[in-house]
Design an enzyme around this catalytic site. Structure first.
Site, PDB file in Angstrom:
ATOM      1  N   ASP A   1      35.188 -42.097 -51.301  1.00  0.00           N
ATOM      2  CA  ASP A   1      34.841 -42.651 -52.614  1.00  0.00           C
ATOM      3  C   ASP A   1      34.056 -43.952 -52.488  1.00  0.00           C
ATOM      4  O   ASP A   1      33.143 -44.209 -53.265  1.00  0.00           O
ATOM      5  CB  ASP A   1      36.103 -42.862 -53.461  1.00  0.00           C
TER       6      ASP A   1
ATOM      7  N   ASP B   1      31.522 -44.789 -58.197  1.00  0.00           N
ATOM      8  CA  ASP B   1      31.823 -43.360 -58.137  1.00  0.00           C
ATOM      9  C   ASP B   1      33.091 -43.167 -58.965  1.00  0.00           C
ATOM     10  O   ASP B   1      34.196 -43.416 -58.477  1.00  0.00           O
ATOM     11  CB  ASP B   1      32.037 -42.910 -56.694  1.00  0.00           C
TER      12      ASP B   1
ATOM     13  N   GLU C   1      27.434 -42.651 -61.227  1.00  0.00           N
ATOM     14  CA  GLU C   1      27.127 -41.230 -61.155  1.00  0.00           C
ATOM     15  C   GLU C   1      27.335 -40.580 -62.516  1.00  0.00           C
ATOM     16  O   GLU C   1      28.315 -40.855 -63.204  1.00  0.00           O
ATOM     17  CB  GLU C   1      28.026 -40.566 -60.108  1.00  0.00           C
TER      18      GLU C   1
END
Length: 175
Positions: free
Chosen positions: A138, A7, A66
């Site tokens: 996160d 992430d 992502e």
């Protein structure tokens, strides 16, 4: 097969590692990289080095990350894209297979809806991996991205079709 989920962020980069077995997934590790450095180039170098260290320690075969989402703040989107680039370069240098997923795809894969909240995603991550302790947002997102990839990878193995790819059949029609 060990999968690393990332992430990305220019201040905090979350990561999660899972072992993708034939019929199950297992938690290996997760955490967050508190990015340090005064300038953006220093922070990007820090992300690269920290992701490289995680890769060396855990030896994943795949990394999932992502995609950048479009936000109202173009400067933030650019910095996020550069943080992604630093992590992708570390994975590429290590020879990992790299997959990218949109935030909605990740939420859909874990919760069943692309509009899921962060709390719903975190709950499903903990449930799927049997994690009892609290996860920082996160690191939960890093694990969610890894789980998403495990699911897409499994479907790719069953169908022979890469996620997001259209293959031509005889007659030129797409499936």
């Amino acid at each position: 097969m060990i999968i690393l989920g990332i992430d990305p962020g220019s201040r905090i980069t979350g990561f999660g590692l899972i072992d993708n077995q034939t019929s199950s997934i297992a938690y290996i590790a997760s955490g967050k990289i508190n990015v340090s450095g005064d300038s953006l180039p220093q922070r990007l170098g820090y992300i690269f080095a920290a992701v490289d260290e995680v890769i060396r320690e855990h030896q994943p075969l795949h990394m999932s990350i992502e995609n950048v989402f479009i936000s109202r703040n173009a400067d933030s989107a650019l910095k996020l894209g550069q943080a992604r680039g630093a992590a992708i370069c570390a994975a590429h240098q290590a020879g990992l297979e790299i997959a990218e997923y949109a935030p909605r795809e990740i939420k859909q894969a874990l919760v069943g809806t692309g509009a899921a909240s962060k709390d719903q995603v975190q709950h499903m991550v903990k449930r799927l991996l049997g994690i009892k302790q609290e996860l920082q947002a996160d690191e939960a997102d890093g694990l969610a991205i890894a789980i998403c990839h495990a699911q897409f990878y499994a479907s790719q193995q069953k169908t022979g079709i890469a996620p997001g790819m259209l293959k031509r059949r005889r007659g030129g029609r797409r499936r």
